[in-house]
Write a protein that holds these residues in place. Sequence first.
Motif, PDB file in Angstrom:
ATOM      1  N   GLN A   8       9.126  -8.102  15.349  1.00 55.98           N
ATOM      2  CA  GLN A   8       8.839  -6.780  15.885  1.00 55.98           C
ATOM      3  C   GLN A   8      10.112  -5.986  16.178  1.00 55.98           C
ATOM      4  N   GLY A   9      11.274  -6.577  15.908  1.00 56.05           N
ATOM      5  CA  GLY A   9      12.537  -5.875  16.082  1.00 56.05           C
ATOM      6  C   GLY A   9      13.222  -6.098  17.416  1.00 56.05           C
ATOM      7  N   GLU A  10      12.664  -6.927  18.243  1.00 56.69           N
ATOM      8  CA  GLU A  10      13.276  -7.221  19.539  1.00 56.69           C
ATOM      9  C   GLU A  10      14.419  -8.214  19.354  1.00 56.69           C
ATOM     10  N   THR A  11      15.568  -7.914  19.910  1.00 54.75           N
ATOM     11  CA  THR A  11      16.703  -8.846  19.904  1.00 54.75           C
ATOM     12  C   THR A  11      17.347  -8.806  21.270  1.00 54.75           C
ATOM     13  N   GLU A  12      17.850  -9.945  21.677  1.00 60.70           N
ATOM     14  CA  GLU A  12      18.544  -9.993  22.953  1.00 60.70           C
ATOM     15  C   GLU A  12      19.390 -11.258  23.017  1.00 60.70           C
ATOM     16  N   ALA A  13      20.437 -11.173  23.804  1.00 56.89           N
ATOM     17  CA  ALA A  13      21.259 -12.330  24.135  1.00 56.89           C
ATOM     18  C   ALA A  13      21.117 -12.545  25.641  1.00 56.89           C
ATOM     19  N   ILE A  14      20.939 -13.782  26.040  1.00 58.17           N
ATOM     20  CA  ILE A  14      20.768 -14.120  27.444  1.00 58.17           C
ATOM     21  C   ILE A  14      21.877 -15.089  27.824  1.00 58.17           C
ATOM     22  N   ALA A  15      22.594 -14.764  28.893  1.00 53.86           N
ATOM     23  CA  ALA A  15      23.693 -15.616  29.364  1.00 53.86           C
ATOM     24  C   ALA A  15      23.151 -16.938  29.890  1.00 53.86           C
ATOM     25  N   ALA A  16      23.906 -17.983  29.689  1.00 53.21           N
ATOM     26  CA  ALA A  16      23.531 -19.306  30.187  1.00 53.21           C
ATOM     27  C   ALA A  16      23.850 -19.415  31.669  1.00 53.21           C
ATOM     28  N   PRO A  17      23.010 -20.128  32.415  1.00 57.35           N
ATOM     29  CA  PRO A  17      23.351 -20.386  33.812  1.00 57.35           C
ATOM     30  C   PRO A  17      24.616 -21.238  33.887  1.00 57.35           C
ATOM     31  N   LYS A  18      25.402 -21.006  34.874  1.00 55.03           N
ATOM     32  CA  LYS A  18      26.624 -21.803  35.064  1.00 55.03           C
ATOM     33  C   LYS A  18      26.244 -23.080  35.812  1.00 55.03           C
ATOM     34  N   VAL A  19      26.473 -24.210  35.162  1.00 55.29           N
ATOM     35  CA  VAL A  19      26.168 -25.503  35.775  1.00 55.29           C
ATOM     36  C   VAL A  19      27.320 -26.465  35.515  1.00 55.29           C
ATOM     37  N   GLU A  20      27.415 -27.469  36.346  1.00 55.30           N
ATOM     38  CA  GLU A  20      28.384 -28.546  36.168  1.00 55.30           C
ATOM     39  C   GLU A  20      27.793 -29.524  35.151  1.00 55.30           C
ATOM     40  N   VAL A  21      28.443 -29.656  33.991  1.00 52.64           N
ATOM     41  CA  VAL A  21      27.916 -30.502  32.919  1.00 52.64           C
ATOM     42  C   VAL A  21      28.352 -31.946  33.110  1.00 52.64           C
ATOM     43  N   THR A  22      27.354 -32.837  33.166  1.00 54.06           N
ATOM     44  CA  THR A  22      27.611 -34.272  33.227  1.00 54.06           C
ATOM     45  C   THR A  22      27.607 -34.851  31.819  1.00 54.06           C
ATOM     46  N   ASP A  23      26.594 -34.481  31.033  1.00 53.15           N
ATOM     47  CA  ASP A  23      26.470 -34.968  29.659  1.00 53.15           C
ATOM     48  C   ASP A  23      25.585 -33.982  28.893  1.00 53.15           C
ATOM     49  N   ALA A  24      26.002 -33.603  27.704  1.00 48.32           N
ATOM     50  CA  ALA A  24      25.252 -32.622  26.914  1.00 48.32           C
ATOM     51  C   ALA A  24      24.148 -33.262  26.062  1.00 48.32           C
ATOM     52  N   THR A  25      24.113 -34.585  25.996  1.00 50.41           N
ATOM     53  CA  THR A  25      23.112 -35.267  25.186  1.00 50.41           C
ATOM     54  C   THR A  25      21.705 -34.911  25.664  1.00 50.41           C
ATOM     55  N   GLY A  26      20.891 -34.440  24.758  1.00 49.98           N
ATOM     56  CA  GLY A  26      19.501 -34.119  25.079  1.00 49.98           C
ATOM     57  C   GLY A  26      19.263 -32.681  25.493  1.00 49.98           C
ATOM     58  N   ALA A  27      20.328 -31.903  25.653  1.00 50.38           N
ATOM     59  CA  ALA A  27      20.161 -30.521  26.118  1.00 50.38           C
ATOM     60  C   ALA A  27      19.385 -29.666  25.121  1.00 50.38           C
ATOM     61  N   GLY A  28      19.612 -29.860  23.831  1.00 49.63           N
ATOM     62  CA  GLY A  28      18.884 -29.098  22.823  1.00 49.63           C
ATOM     63  C   GLY A  28      17.397 -29.412  22.836  1.00 49.63           C
ATOM     64  N   ASP A  29      17.063 -30.683  22.952  1.00 46.34           N
ATOM     65  CA  ASP A  29      15.656 -31.076  23.045  1.00 46.34           C
ATOM     66  C   ASP A  29      15.035 -30.534  24.326  1.00 46.34           C
ATOM     67  N   ALA A  30      15.787 -30.581  25.415  1.00 48.75           N
ATOM     68  CA  ALA A  30      15.290 -30.048  26.690  1.00 48.75           C
ATOM     69  C   ALA A  30      15.049 -28.546  26.570  1.00 48.75           C
ATOM     70  N   PHE A  31      15.957 -27.847  25.873  1.00 49.96           N
ATOM     71  CA  PHE A  31      15.752 -26.415  25.662  1.00 49.96           C
ATOM     72  C   PHE A  31      14.444 -26.186  24.911  1.00 49.96           C
ATOM     73  N   ALA A  32      14.250 -26.895  23.803  1.00 53.86           N
ATOM     74  CA  ALA A  32      13.044 -26.709  22.992  1.00 53.86           C
ATOM     75  C   ALA A  32      11.788 -26.974  23.821  1.00 53.86           C
ATOM     76  N   ALA A  33      11.801 -28.013  24.636  1.00 57.30           N
ATOM     77  CA  ALA A  33      10.632 -28.328  25.467  1.00 57.30           C
ATOM     78  C   ALA A  33      10.363 -27.216  26.476  1.00 57.30           C
ATOM     79  N   GLY A  34      11.394 -26.737  27.135  1.00 55.57           N
ATOM     80  CA  GLY A  34      11.214 -25.652  28.098  1.00 55.57           C
ATOM     81  C   GLY A  34      10.774 -24.361  27.430  1.00 55.57           C
ATOM     82  N   PHE A  35      11.344 -24.080  26.271  1.00 55.87           N
ATOM     83  CA  PHE A  35      10.950 -22.888  25.509  1.00 55.87           C
ATOM     84  C   PHE A  35       9.465 -22.962  25.153  1.00 55.87           C
TER      85      PHE A  35
END
Length: 190
Positions: A109-136
């Motif tokens: 429909q032509g909608e585009t946007e960029a959303i800033a990431a929350p600032k967090v203390e990263v312990t381990d990035a493993t699984g973050a992409g899967d977690a994003f997909a699940a939350g999305f």
Amino acid sequence: MKQRWPELGPISAVVLDTNFSSNAIQWTIEQCRKERLPLCVVTVSVPKVKRLPSDLSGVTWFVTNEAEAKEFVGRDGHTDDIMKPILQAGAQNVVVTRGANGVAYATKQGETEAIAAPKVEVTDATGAGDAFAAGFLYGVLGGHTVEDACRFGMSSAALTLQTAETVHPALNEHLLQAAYARYFREGGTK
């Protein structure tokens, strides 16, 4: 896949990642298009994104990271320039995760946007992409806009980034809702 499909019903939505063979991916996309089932394709790696067909008609949500999106379209460039060919290939919505740079999305429909990431203390990035997909998916299947669904995805990823586990051990709907409120409330990261 063809033989097991009838056993899966009733189906309200399908999530397909690129761990399957090219034939299985193609068949599932065609079947979802034919049955008018909402389909979310989640790319899992740069090499596996090559298993996707060039025709994404029938894909409701295409969730990927920047490197995988660039590999799919076959060129480098700004995120906006990478999302356009994915929409032109037939996907209805494209969501590109960009690590600490947040998420960008585009819709037919032509909608585009960029959303800033929350600032967090990263312990381990493993699984973050899967977690994003699940939350999305929690967001879009719950009736939220793509924009809000991206925020739910980032909230889920942020929770996972703060643990050494590949999935936050206490993740549930209440924790996700609380993280969403904390990271994206009025005056917060937007």
